[in-house]
Design a protein around this motif. Structure first.
Motif, PDB file in Angstrom:
ATOM      1  N   ILE A 297       0.873  -1.168   0.000  1.00  0.00           N
ATOM      2  CA  ILE A 297       0.000   0.000   0.000  1.00  0.00           C
ATOM      3  C   ILE A 297       0.911   1.218   0.000  1.00  0.00           C
ATOM      4  CG2 ILE A 297      -1.678   1.348   1.322  1.00  0.00           C
ATOM      5  CD1 ILE A 297      -2.938  -1.118   0.185  1.00  0.00           C
ATOM      6  N   ASN A 298       0.671   2.177  -0.920  1.00  0.00           N
ATOM      7  CA  ASN A 298       1.602   3.307  -0.967  1.00  0.00           C
ATOM      8  C   ASN A 298       1.053   4.548  -0.289  1.00  0.00           C
ATOM      9  OD1 ASN A 298       0.299   5.124  -2.914  1.00  0.00           O
ATOM     10  ND2 ASN A 298       0.872   3.657  -4.494  1.00  0.00           N
ATOM     11  N   PHE A 299       1.986   5.321   0.209  1.00  0.00           N
ATOM     12  CA  PHE A 299       1.690   6.576   0.888  1.00  0.00           C
ATOM     13  C   PHE A 299       2.601   7.657   0.328  1.00  0.00           C
ATOM     14  CE2 PHE A 299       0.778   3.017   3.691  1.00  0.00           C
ATOM     15  CZ  PHE A 299      -0.529   3.285   4.081  1.00  0.00           C
ATOM     16  N   CYS A 300       2.352   8.913   0.733  1.00  0.00           N
ATOM     17  CA  CYS A 300       3.092  10.049   0.198  1.00  0.00           C
ATOM     18  C   CYS A 300       3.582  10.936   1.334  1.00  0.00           C
ATOM     19  CB  CYS A 300       2.217  10.894  -0.721  1.00  0.00           C
ATOM     20  SG  CYS A 300       1.344   9.983  -1.991  1.00  0.00           S
ATOM     21  N   LYS A 301       4.567  11.742   0.996  1.00  0.00           N
ATOM     22  CA  LYS A 301       5.065  12.768   1.905  1.00  0.00           C
ATOM     23  C   LYS A 301       5.348  12.156   3.276  1.00  0.00           C
ATOM     24  CE  LYS A 301       2.859  16.516  -0.630  1.00  0.00           C
ATOM     25  NZ  LYS A 301       2.176  17.826  -0.550  1.00  0.00           N
ATOM     26  N   SER A 302       4.802  12.735   4.360  1.00  0.00           N
ATOM     27  CA  SER A 302       5.051  12.189   5.699  1.00  0.00           C
ATOM     28  C   SER A 302       3.793  11.560   6.278  1.00  0.00           C
ATOM     29  CB  SER A 302       5.546  13.299   6.638  1.00  0.00           C
ATOM     30  OG  SER A 302       4.633  14.381   6.692  1.00  0.00           O
ATOM     31  N   ASP A 328       2.342  -6.313   2.938  1.00  0.00           N
ATOM     32  CA  ASP A 328       3.601  -7.055   2.972  1.00  0.00           C
ATOM     33  C   ASP A 328       4.783  -6.178   2.599  1.00  0.00           C
ATOM     34  OD1 ASP A 328       2.176  -9.653   3.283  1.00  0.00           O
ATOM     35  OD2 ASP A 328       1.517  -9.208   1.237  1.00  0.00           O
ATOM     36  N   LEU A 329       4.496  -5.069   1.929  1.00  0.00           N
ATOM     37  CA  LEU A 329       5.516  -4.138   1.471  1.00  0.00           C
ATOM     38  C   LEU A 329       5.063  -2.727   1.822  1.00  0.00           C
ATOM     39  CD1 LEU A 329       5.830  -5.575  -2.157  1.00  0.00           C
ATOM     40  CD2 LEU A 329       7.392  -6.083  -0.264  1.00  0.00           C
ATOM     41  N   THR A 330       5.934  -1.957   2.459  1.00  0.00           N
ATOM     42  CA  THR A 330       5.628  -0.550   2.690  1.00  0.00           C
ATOM     43  C   THR A 330       6.162   0.236   1.499  1.00  0.00           C
ATOM     44  OG1 THR A 330       5.809  -0.810   5.087  1.00  0.00           O
ATOM     45  CG2 THR A 330       5.951   1.424   4.215  1.00  0.00           C
ATOM     46  N   THR A 331       5.276   0.844   0.718  1.00  0.00           N
ATOM     47  CA  THR A 331       5.722   1.569  -0.463  1.00  0.00           C
ATOM     48  C   THR A 331       5.396   3.047  -0.306  1.00  0.00           C
ATOM     49  OG1 THR A 331       3.706   1.368  -1.811  1.00  0.00           O
ATOM     50  CG2 THR A 331       5.220  -0.505  -1.806  1.00  0.00           C
ATOM     51  N   TRP A 332       6.267   3.877  -0.856  1.00  0.00           N
ATOM     52  CA  TRP A 332       6.150   5.316  -0.631  1.00  0.00           C
ATOM     53  C   TRP A 332       6.478   6.087  -1.901  1.00  0.00           C
ATOM     54  CZ3 TRP A 332       4.777   5.215   4.453  1.00  0.00           C
ATOM     55  CH2 TRP A 332       4.378   6.433   5.019  1.00  0.00           C
ATOM     56  N   HIS A 333       5.889   7.279  -2.015  1.00  0.00           N
ATOM     57  CA  HIS A 333       6.221   8.228  -3.070  1.00  0.00           C
ATOM     58  C   HIS A 333       6.852   9.449  -2.423  1.00  0.00           C
ATOM     59  CE1 HIS A 333       2.756   6.564  -5.796  1.00  0.00           C
ATOM     60  NE2 HIS A 333       3.692   5.669  -5.528  1.00  0.00           N
ATOM     61  N   ASN A 334       8.018   9.843  -2.918  1.00  0.00           N
ATOM     62  CA  ASN A 334       8.696  10.991  -2.331  1.00  0.00           C
ATOM     63  C   ASN A 334       9.497  11.713  -3.400  1.00  0.00           C
ATOM     64  OD1 ASN A 334      11.465  11.943  -0.709  1.00  0.00           O
ATOM     65  ND2 ASN A 334       9.553  12.446   0.310  1.00  0.00           N
ATOM     66  N   TYR A 335       9.076  12.927  -3.702  1.00  0.00           N
ATOM     67  CA  TYR A 335       9.779  13.757  -4.668  1.00  0.00           C
ATOM     68  C   TYR A 335      10.586  14.819  -3.928  1.00  0.00           C
ATOM     69  CZ  TYR A 335       7.121  11.500  -8.348  1.00  0.00           C
ATOM     70  OH  TYR A 335       6.600  10.563  -9.205  1.00  0.00           O
ATOM     71  N   ASP A 340      13.510  15.397   2.080  1.00  0.00           N
ATOM     72  CA  ASP A 340      14.342  14.209   2.171  1.00  0.00           C
ATOM     73  C   ASP A 340      13.634  13.166   3.034  1.00  0.00           C
ATOM     74  OD1 ASP A 340      16.278  12.291   2.600  1.00  0.00           O
ATOM     75  OD2 ASP A 340      17.795  13.665   3.366  1.00  0.00           O
ATOM     76  N   ILE A 341      13.345  12.006   2.482  1.00  0.00           N
ATOM     77  CA  ILE A 341      12.582  10.972   3.183  1.00  0.00           C
ATOM     78  C   ILE A 341      13.272  10.531   4.474  1.00  0.00           C
ATOM     79  CG2 ILE A 341      13.629   8.954   2.058  1.00  0.00           C
ATOM     80  CD1 ILE A 341       9.871   9.446   2.629  1.00  0.00           C
ATOM     81  N   PHE A 342      14.596  10.694   4.533  1.00  0.00           N
ATOM     82  CA  PHE A 342      15.341  10.306   5.731  1.00  0.00           C
ATOM     83  C   PHE A 342      15.452  11.455   6.741  1.00  0.00           C
ATOM     84  CE2 PHE A 342      16.934   7.720   2.186  1.00  0.00           C
ATOM     85  CZ  PHE A 342      16.706   6.450   2.678  1.00  0.00           C
ATOM     86  N   HIS A 343      14.890  12.580   6.370  1.00  0.00           N
ATOM     87  CA  HIS A 343      14.958  13.761   7.231  1.00  0.00           C
ATOM     88  C   HIS A 343      13.764  14.644   6.879  1.00  0.00           C
ATOM     89  CE1 HIS A 343      17.195  16.508   9.847  1.00  0.00           C
ATOM     90  NE2 HIS A 343      16.978  17.495   8.996  1.00  0.00           N
ATOM     91  N   ILE A 344      12.576  14.016   6.898  1.00  0.00           N
ATOM     92  CA  ILE A 344      11.399  14.668   6.348  1.00  0.00           C
ATOM     93  C   ILE A 344      10.673  15.470   7.422  1.00  0.00           C
ATOM     94  CG2 ILE A 344       9.723  12.818   6.754  1.00  0.00           C
ATOM     95  CD1 ILE A 344       8.819  13.372   3.758  1.00  0.00           C
ATOM     96  N   GLY A 345      10.035  16.541   6.991  1.00  0.00           N
ATOM     97  CA  GLY A 345       9.333  17.397   7.935  1.00  0.00           C
ATOM     98  C   GLY A 345       8.040  16.788   8.438  1.00  0.00           C
ATOM     99  N   LYS A 365       8.206  -4.248   7.587  1.00  0.00           N
ATOM    100  CA  LYS A 365       8.137  -4.746   6.214  1.00  0.00           C
ATOM    101  C   LYS A 365       9.211  -4.091   5.347  1.00  0.00           C
ATOM    102  CE  LYS A 365       4.437  -7.063   7.312  1.00  0.00           C
ATOM    103  NZ  LYS A 365       4.504  -8.528   7.467  1.00  0.00           N
ATOM    104  N   PRO A 366       9.623  -4.742   4.243  1.00  0.00           N
ATOM    105  CA  PRO A 366      10.556  -4.096   3.319  1.00  0.00           C
ATOM    106  C   PRO A 366       9.991  -2.767   2.822  1.00  0.00           C
ATOM    107  CG  PRO A 366      10.337  -6.424   2.798  1.00  0.00           C
ATOM    108  CD  PRO A 366       9.286  -6.119   3.822  1.00  0.00           C
ATOM    109  N   PHE A 367      10.882  -1.816   2.586  1.00  0.00           N
ATOM    110  CA  PHE A 367      10.493  -0.464   2.171  1.00  0.00           C
ATOM    111  C   PHE A 367      10.867  -0.274   0.710  1.00  0.00           C
ATOM    112  CE2 PHE A 367      10.714   4.094   1.730  1.00  0.00           C
ATOM    113  CZ  PHE A 367       9.764   4.595   2.616  1.00  0.00           C
ATOM    114  N   LEU A 368       9.890   0.180  -0.095  1.00  0.00           N
ATOM    115  CA  LEU A 368      10.127   0.434  -1.517  1.00  0.00           C
ATOM    116  C   LEU A 368       9.735   1.867  -1.842  1.00  0.00           C
ATOM    117  CD1 LEU A 368       9.212  -2.730  -1.184  1.00  0.00           C
ATOM    118  CD2 LEU A 368       9.144  -2.673  -3.684  1.00  0.00           C
ATOM    119  N   MET A 369      10.651   2.599  -2.458  1.00  0.00           N
ATOM    120  CA  MET A 369      10.339   3.940  -2.946  1.00  0.00           C
ATOM    121  C   MET A 369       9.889   3.792  -4.397  1.00  0.00           C
ATOM    122  SD  MET A 369      10.209   7.084  -2.060  1.00  0.00           S
ATOM    123  CE  MET A 369      11.328   7.266  -0.690  1.00  0.00           C
TER     124      MET A 369
END
Length: 584
Positions: A297-302, A328-335, A340-345, A365-369
């Motif tokens: 299931i995908n999510f966006c931003k924070s 089973d998979l954490t999926t994300w959209h990040n532009y 920065d997904i590793f330092h996101i607001g 779960k595994p993380f997919l961008m």
């Protein structure tokens, strides 16, 4: 993918849901969501992190207190947690308080870990425990079911780039499913993976398509069954169930599009069950056909608040006991504009946190961008400089947060988003920047090449590749032989990291793409495997191509030159760059 557009700039983003799919009048297919605004023209958000924040990994006991990125001071007294002198939630018997990845965690004497978000302590694991993702899908690209590229051209472009997985969208109708599955069929034959995103939604035109969670579930389950039935024969084992559904205008509160993320109240409580039912239906439909399939299931931003509510069976109003959505998979959209997904607001501003670490601790779960790229309003040179830095962040996270794949949006998006033009022509400098990074940092996975076999290679001119030695002692590799003899035989050697080397049977030397002069052909004169002797085996249809890892170029049997020399100088896989191989 939904259209994303900064209104201060003229460049729109293509709607991922194809026009043909969006025009469908069925209740199981919805048009894409309206544009999502960029946070700023430069893609930079003010983090407002406190300069006094404690070092990452600080614990109590050991330290007397912890200062978070917001400047708040945390302490523990009598097993109870305090922030700025006031209790936070209901805590007791706290044995460890941990500051990690921009979040505060605690563990009780019973061994259960929790993380706090919005003053609510949620179950988690110890975020310091590393999660490693398997190799093989690290580098991916996006395209569409209605792309103008043929499946063969897509496969060739992916081989040239070093990408191993294609994310492609399909709606809920037979037309889009069939078009996307045809791409998957070809890629499967070429040894490449397909990651379908089921890009159907909860709207029909401008209205909600379903009146209840049950109705949404039933319709979505049928879509999931149809999609998995179409893709399963082609080696597809992973699916993204829905596309940015939490950002649908019926789900996100209209006055919180820009600042939603870590507050679940920013989402529509009344319509939430319809989205939840749709997600559950897609997952259950896929698994009805493929019980072992992995669904994301995908999510966006924070938007971790949306993810948490779905995972825990909560409504935006805080009520619980509702059906859970478990992926089973954490999926994300990040532009770039999202931060920065590793330092996101947090909620569109500061303080910041490491989102993949939070997801690892919460969901495990595994993380997919599955979508990422730079600001499309910047020049191509900017994108080329952005790509390697972002890939480096993703690659480093593979063995810490289970970062399994990064799928750039998109392969064939032209100057706005692409690595190639719409016709598949490499778009430089982004194409070369991506290719060079992958070449330097291969995603180690077993090669599809016939390792250990002795083979012959027939070029597109119908002649065999030969390493005959000239009178002057040189041994150029040329497609000149009409039959297979000793000089036309090569042993395929495992060169490590998914690369191969070719050892000429006639003299025991390795084929090298070393270019001491411009236009120098390959030679079989090298006694040890170095950078110039490593190739990537690219399967296309019933043939194969070779990519020289030293320069990222395809080996070409130049038929416009005497003796058809093999040169590593072609940016694309076309006729001269394909070879039929056979055991010799």
């Amino acid at each position: 993918m939904n259209e994303r557009h900064d209104p201060s700039h003229p460049i729109p983003r293509r709607v991922f849901l194809g026009a043909a799919a969006a025009a469908s009048a069925t209740l199981v297919l919805a048009a894409a969501a309206p544009p999502r605004a960029s946070a700023s023209t430069l893609g930079v958000r003010p983090m407002a992190d406190s300069p006094n924040a404690s070092p990452d990994g600080t614990t109590i006991p050991s330290a007397a207190s912890i200062t978070d990125n917001g400047g708040h001071v945390w302490t523990v007294s009598g097993g109870v947690i305090y922030r700025d002198g006031a209790t936070v939630g209901n805590t007791f018997n706290v044995s460890v308080l941990l500051w990690y990845g921009g979040m505060v965690y605690h563990c009780g004497t019973g061994g259960q870990w929790y993380v706090v978000l919005g003053d609510v302590w949620r179950p988690s694991t110890d975020p310091r425990i590393a999660l490693s993702a398997p190799a093989g899908l690290g580098y991916g690209v996006n395209s569409h079911h209605d792309t103008s590229l043929s499946p063969a051209t897509i496969a060739a472009a992916m081989a040239g780039l070093g990408a191993s997985v294609l994310r492609v969208n399909t709606g809920g109708d037979t037309g889009t499913i069939g078009a996307a599955a045809a791409i998957a069929q070809y890629l499967h034959g070429a040894g490449l993976a397909t990651f379908p995103v089921i890009d159907a939604g909860i709207r029909s035109g401008d209205a909600l398509a379903f009146g209840s969670e049950g109705d949404a579930y039933t319709a979505a389950r049928a879509i999931g069954v149809n999609v998995a039935t179409a893709f399963a024969p082609y080696g597809v084992t992973m699916y993204e169930c829905g596309n940015e559904l939490t950002r649908d205008p019926y789900i996100i509160q209209p006055d919180h599009v820009a600042d939603a993320g870590t507050k679940v109240v920013d989402f529509n409580n009344a319509n939430w069950p319809i989205m939840r039912g749709f997600m559950r239906g897609l997952i259950d439909g896929v698994k009805a056909v493929q019980p072992g399939a992995l669904c994301g299931i995908n999510f966006c931003k924070s938007d971790v608040a949306a993810a948490d509510a779905l995972w825990d069976g909560m409504q935006p109003d805080g009520s619980g006991g509702h059906p859970t959505v478990r992926w089973d998979l954490t999926t994300w959209h990040n532009y770039e504009g999202d931060g920065d997904i590793f330092h996101i607001g947090t909620d569109g501003a500061g303080p910041s946190f490491n989102l993949p670490i939070y997801c690892k601790a919460r969901y495990g779960k595994p993380f997919l961008m599955t979508e990422w790229n730079s600001d499309p309003n910047q020049p191509l040179t900017y994108r080329a400089s952005y790509i390697p830095g972002q890939l480096d962040e993703f690659r480093t996270a593979r063995t810490t947060v289970g970062f399994q794949s990064a799928m750039i949006y998109e392969l064939d998006g032209g100057t706005q988003w692409g690595l190639t033009e719409a016709d598949g022509t490499p778009l430089d400098p982004p194409y070369t920047a991506y290719q060079s990074y992958v070449t330097a940092h291969p995603d180690a996975v077993a090669s599809l090449a016939p390792i250990g076999s002795t083979i012959s290679l027939k070029a597109s001119n119908g002649l065999y590749v030969s390493t005959r030695v000239n009178a002057d002692g040189t041994a150029p590799v040329e497609a000149v032989a009409t039959v297979v003899d000793t000089w036309e035989k090569f042993t395929v050697v495992d060169a490590g990291g998914g690369a191969i080397a070719l050892r000429a049977l006639a003299n025991g030397n390795y084929v090298s793409a070393w270019q001491n002069t411009t236009g120098a052909p390959l030679v079989a004169l090298v006694t040890a495997i170095g950078a110039w002797e490593k190739f990537r085996w690219a399967v296309t249809g019933g043939s194969a191509g070779l990519v020289a890892l030293a320069n990222g170029q395809f080996v070409s049997a130049r038929q416009d030159t005497a003796d058809t020399p093999l040169l590593a100088e072609a940016p694309r896989l076309q006729g001269w760059e394909t070879f039929q191989w056979a055991t010799a």
